[in-house]
Design an enzyme around this catalytic site. Structure first.
Site, PDB file in Angstrom:
ATOM      1  N   HIS A 216       0.779  -1.328  -0.040  1.00 40.57           N
ATOM      2  CA  HIS A 216       0.087  -0.022  -0.078  1.00 40.57           C
ATOM      3  C   HIS A 216       0.603   1.338   0.080  1.00 40.57           C
ATOM      4  O   HIS A 216       0.286   2.537  -0.140  1.00 40.57           O
ATOM      5  CB  HIS A 216      -1.003   0.010   1.175  1.00 40.57           C
ATOM      6  CG  HIS A 216      -2.257  -1.062   0.914  1.00 40.57           C
ATOM      7  ND1 HIS A 216      -3.428  -0.641   1.183  1.00 40.57           N
ATOM      8  CD2 HIS A 216      -2.249  -1.956   0.045  1.00 40.57           C
ATOM      9  CE1 HIS A 216      -4.295  -1.705   0.738  1.00 40.57           C
ATOM     10  NE2 HIS A 216      -3.588  -2.375   0.028  1.00 40.57           N
ATOM     11  N   SER A 220      -0.112  -1.247  -6.501  1.00 44.85           N
ATOM     12  CA  SER A 220       0.131  -2.335  -7.108  1.00 44.85           C
ATOM     13  C   SER A 220       0.712  -2.270  -8.540  1.00 44.85           C
ATOM     14  O   SER A 220       0.487  -1.126  -9.143  1.00 44.85           O
ATOM     15  CB  SER A 220      -1.331  -3.152  -7.421  1.00 44.85           C
ATOM     16  OG  SER A 220      -2.051  -3.200  -6.437  1.00 44.85           O
ATOM     17  N   LYS A 244     -14.556  -8.393  -7.880  1.00 42.38           N
ATOM     18  CA  LYS A 244     -13.943  -9.161  -8.879  1.00 42.38           C
ATOM     19  C   LYS A 244     -13.160 -10.222  -8.053  1.00 42.38           C
ATOM     20  O   LYS A 244     -12.892 -11.538  -8.322  1.00 42.38           O
ATOM     21  CB  LYS A 244     -12.926  -8.439  -9.701  1.00 42.38           C
ATOM     22  CG  LYS A 244     -12.273  -9.328 -10.680  1.00 42.38           C
ATOM     23  CD  LYS A 244     -11.367  -8.466 -11.692  1.00 42.38           C
ATOM     24  CE  LYS A 244     -10.847  -9.246 -12.797  1.00 42.38           C
ATOM     25  NZ  LYS A 244      -9.830  -8.281 -13.772  1.00 42.38           N
ATOM     26  N   ASP A 245     -12.548  -9.827  -6.742  1.00 44.08           N
ATOM     27  CA  ASP A 245     -11.885 -10.820  -5.913  1.00 44.08           C
ATOM     28  C   ASP A 245     -12.621 -11.965  -5.454  1.00 44.08           C
ATOM     29  O   ASP A 245     -12.464 -13.169  -5.424  1.00 44.08           O
ATOM     30  CB  ASP A 245     -11.151  -9.993  -4.646  1.00 44.08           C
ATOM     31  CG  ASP A 245      -9.775  -9.373  -5.202  1.00 44.08           C
ATOM     32  OD1 ASP A 245      -9.387  -9.925  -6.234  1.00 44.08           O
ATOM     33  OD2 ASP A 245      -9.169  -8.962  -4.508  1.00 44.08           O
ATOM     34  N   GLU A 288       5.753 -34.191   0.182  1.00 43.53           N
ATOM     35  CA  GLU A 288       4.293 -33.439  -0.169  1.00 43.53           C
ATOM     36  C   GLU A 288       4.885 -32.845  -1.594  1.00 43.53           C
ATOM     37  O   GLU A 288       5.746 -32.457  -1.979  1.00 43.53           O
ATOM     38  CB  GLU A 288       3.808 -32.401   0.550  1.00 43.53           C
ATOM     39  CG  GLU A 288       3.352 -32.956   1.936  1.00 43.53           C
ATOM     40  CD  GLU A 288       1.855 -33.750   1.866  1.00 43.53           C
ATOM     41  OE1 GLU A 288       1.867 -35.023   1.379  1.00 43.53           O
ATOM     42  OE2 GLU A 288       0.911 -33.072   2.140  1.00 43.53           O
TER      43      GLU A 288
END
Ligand code: HEM
Lengths: 509, 254
Positions: A216, A220, A244-245, A288
């Protein structure tokens, strides 16, 4: 963020709190009106998805911990108790078990997204490093979590992985003893792994907070990799990206739920449904799936690095620094460089062949007298024996594995090309996609037994080639591209790029 | 953009499942069966589970324990409380100490775990040349699960192929990794009596006991799949709503 600057809220309770601690003002600023580039694609969903997965892991983990018993005599049965007798226990456990896999899927996509669009570059270096730290902590957390159910793979996976620490000279044995709380994986190991497995997710949470704080500050990145130039390039985070997220998260959850409800054990190993038994070694110990590429890198180093090899490697590294990393060599002339290249290459070849001779089938040597002579000559050189090698194969593997993760941390200084997004860097794009392919190939190699082969090619060679490409990409290709790659023309601004794309779409209709 | 997204999701799915398909070494490819519990809406066949339990009780339980399963769990097979009580009380359990400090024997209760044939692993190994594994989770603990169990039980060979010799107490099996195991063929035609007219063949026995063992390992499978369908439907609708909302909100964005 002095409280004097804030706008008052309508709701009196909110206003009462906010005037004393402006938390709502902060939320409003960071998640409400926070300006985000308007051209994000769906790859930008995975940060939010990863955050959701972390919350899911913590929530289900705490419930599991209420019923789990960290004791080697009881751990396996206590997990089965959760599966059979705790109300909804099977669901909680399957969410947690598959959650680890889907957390890694989200984070891997998130990382590769960052690499593709150059999100690690100035001014986001610190943001990137915090992300790499989260990845490292996740690996430690998941590794320890996998030990908790105390199945066969829990025990033997932990035994193999901690065993590699003994390769570190002088302190290796002590590190292993400290990790295990003894000389082998036993009750003290289980109890400390449980304590740390409980703790680390909260450490991750704290680092995620720093990660977002850094985000922040810089804002972005976006698929074009160019800076935002003003309000016409951005949209407020809410409602545009919240909606959208949420949509993206729901699609992700759908796939995740298909695994939880319809194939919950497919990502795990059947052997972990057999209680740990120190007297029975499983035929084929695998970690894994999300560790497999790194496991392949660890196993790719099957040769000892003797003094010849190491000196050759140092020569090569000096050349890379002088002629590739620096714009102009400082200490070496071109002819000195060539000389070093020839000598370095020769030393590497000598060291490698000399070491390989010690592991080759002697029968094969007898039939090829010449080769036998060469091997004999090489082995009579001082310091050629495996015992004299400063870096054993095991240590080499450990160094390579940690080195491969370390590459992420220094990536911002290896790729210094001013253009961020791979969209405008055709060569970078090619080599990057090749890296992704190599990473998947390494994952495949890691899943197979060490002596397996594919179409007649022993997989160790594939593993070595993948490892070579991985390091070559970071240490050689990226610095080279940073200096020489010609890029496609960048768009004027995000706004313009979005507009012209819309015009194209409309023209098609 | 949507195309790329679809591509990504296919990638995630194939990568996920592909990686999970670890090779199972040693044995021959398993005989694949169609089970009633396969697929997203599959359920257990109660009659087969009851027959399978009969096989376990009359044959396998002579050597194999099932410590994670309790008599009360048999309710899921369709037995009522009375029947379960009767099954349990055929077994004797050591309990105590009582008020005098003595251990005592009592008949089994529905709250008891299945009675184990041996006191401990040492005793089990001494009697069988190897420890017969606990069968509670065997269907999850072997690649192939019920297919493996069916193949194993029907895959014995009296004489090993040429070039292989067996030690006393060893047996040859097509599907066991390494082909050699310490269990003699436990089942043969006509060995267990079925009251419901089901054919009393080795194949049928193996099929039934494999289903019973799958249930024992995964007793909540039906509930899990039922819940799963609801959850996926809910997510589908919710995602659809969010997609429409997203379209609407973004309509004025550019
Ligand atoms: C970063 C987040 C986390 C990751 C990646 C993670 C990963 C794992 C993994 C891979 C397992 C083994 C699953 C299995 O095979 O059964 C596990 C088990 C477990 N975890 Fe976590 N975990 C996380 C957070 C937590 C938290 C916050 C807690 C507790 C507060 C917790 C408690 C447990 C317990 C009690 C088990 C053993 C039960 C079981 O195996 O199902 N975990 N975890």
């Amino acid at each position: 963020m002095a409280s004097g600057e804030r706008e008052p809220f309508q709701n009196t309770v909110v206003e009462w709190i906010d005037s004393r601690m402006p938390i709502f003002t902060m939320l409003q600023k960071e998640y409400g009106v926070f300006p985000a580039p308007k051209n994000f694609n769906y790859f930008w969903n995975f940060g939010a998805i990863a955050m959701f997965m972390l919350a899911t892991m913590i929530a289900t983990g705490i419930v599991l911990a209420m019923h789990y018993t960290a004791n080697t005599h009881m751990a396996f049965d206590s997990v089965e108790r959760i599966m059979r007798d705790v109300n909804g226990g099977w669901l909680i456990r399957y969410i947690h078990m598959n959650g680890a896999s889907f957390f890694f899927i989200a984070v891997y996509i998130h990382i590769f997204r960052g690499m593709y669009y150059g999100s690690y570059k100035k001014p986001r270096e610190l943001l990137w490093i915090l992300g790499a730290l989260i990845f490292l902590l996740m690996m430690a957390t998941a590794f320890m979590g996998y030990v908790l159910p105390w199945g066969q793979m829990s025990l033997w996976g932990a035994t193999v992985i901690t065993g590699f620490f003994t390769a570190i000279p002088y302190v290796g044995e002590s590190i292993q003893t400290l990790l295990l709380g003894g000389f082998s994986v036993e009750n003290p190991t289980l109890t400390r792994f449980f304590a740390l497995h409980y703790l680390l997710p909260f450490v991750i949470f704290a680092v995620v907070f720093l990660h977002i704080w850094a985000l922040h500050v810089t804002g972005s990145n976006n698929p074009l990799g160019i800076d935002t130039k003003g309000p016409q390039d951005t949209l407020p985070f809410h409602p545009y990206y919240t909606v959208k997220d949420t949509f993206g998260l729901l699609v992700f959850l759908m796939i995740y739920c298909v695994f939880i409800f319809f194939m919950p054990d497919i990502l795990g190993h059947p052997d972990n449904y057999t209680k740990a038994n120190p007297l029975v070694t499983p035929a084929h110990i695998v970690p894994e799936w999300y560790f497999l590429p790194f496991y392949a890198i660890l196993r790719a180093i099957t040769f000892n690095m003797n003094l010849y090899f190491i000196v050759g490697l140092v020569f090569l590294f000096v050349l890379i620094v002088e002629f590739i990393w620096r714009k102009k060599p400082v200490y070496l002339s071109a002819s000195a460089g060539w000389a070093m290249l020839v000598i370095g290459g020769f030393l590497i070849l000598t060291g490698f062949t000399g070491d390989s001779c010690q592991r080759i089938d002697p029968k094969w040597l007898d039939e090829n007298g010449g080769f036998k002579g060469l091997c004999g000559a090489l082995q009579s050189l001082p310091g050629m024996s495996a015992a004299a090698a400063p870096i054993s194969a095991k240590l080499g593997g450990v160094l390579a594995m940690f080195g491969s993760v370390a590459m992420l941390f220094v990536l911002p200084w290896l790729d210094t090309h001013p253009v961020r997004s791979a969209r405008y860097r055709p060569l970078y794009k090619l080599f990057f996609l090749l890296l992704v392919v190599m990473f998947l190939v390494l994952g495949y190699v890691g899943s197979q037994p060490a002596d397996a082969s594919l179409l007649g090619i022993p997989l160790i060679y594939l593993g070595l080639a993948g490892t070579g490409y991985y390091f070559g990409y970071f240490l050689v290709l990226l610095p080279l591209l940073s200096r020489f790659e010609k890029t496609k023309p960048l768009p004027e601004s995000i706004h313009q790029a979005v507009l012209s794309k819309q015009i194209k779409v409309e023209a098609k209709i | 953009m949507t195309r790329r997204f679809a591509l990504l999701m296919t990638f995630v799915l194939t990568f996920g499942t592909g990686m999970a398909a670890y090779a199972s070494e040693g044995g021959e490819p398993l005989i694949r069966q169609s089970w009633s519990f396969n697929g997203p809406t599959g359920t257990y066949d109660r009659a087969a589970l009851q027959r399978g339990y009969k096989i376990y009780r009359e044959v396998c339980s002579a050597c194999h324990s099932m410590k994670l399963v309790y008599y009360r769990n048999l309710e899921a097979l369709g037995y009522n409380e009375e029947q379960i009580k009767n099954i349990a009380k055929d077994y004797t359990y050591m309990d105590g100490p009582n008020d005098e400090g003595e251990m005592f024997e009592r008949p089994g209760l529905p709250s008891d775990p299945f009675k184990s044939p041996y006191e401990n692993d040492k005793q089990a190994a001494a009697a069988n040349n190897a420890v017969p594994p606990d069968l509670s989770l065997i269907a999850k603990a072997r690649p192939g699960g019920p297919d493996y169990i069916f193949s194993l039980l029907t895959g014995f060979e009296e004489h090993p192929p040429e070039g292989h010799t067996l030690l006393p107490g060893q047996h040859w099996n097509h599907y066991m990794p390494g082909h050699v195991l310490a269990m003699a063929p436990p089942l043969s035609d006509g060995q267990v009596t079925y009251e419901d007219g089901t054919p009393q063949t080795l194949e049928q026995y193996a099929r039934d006991v494999a289903q019973f063992l799958m249930w024992a390992a995964d007793p909540y499978m039906e509930e899990r799949k039922r819940t799963g369908i609801k959850v996926i439907l809910f997510l589908l609708v919710f995602a659809g709503v969010m997609y429409t909302l997203k379209k609407k909100i973004w309509a004025d964005a550019h």
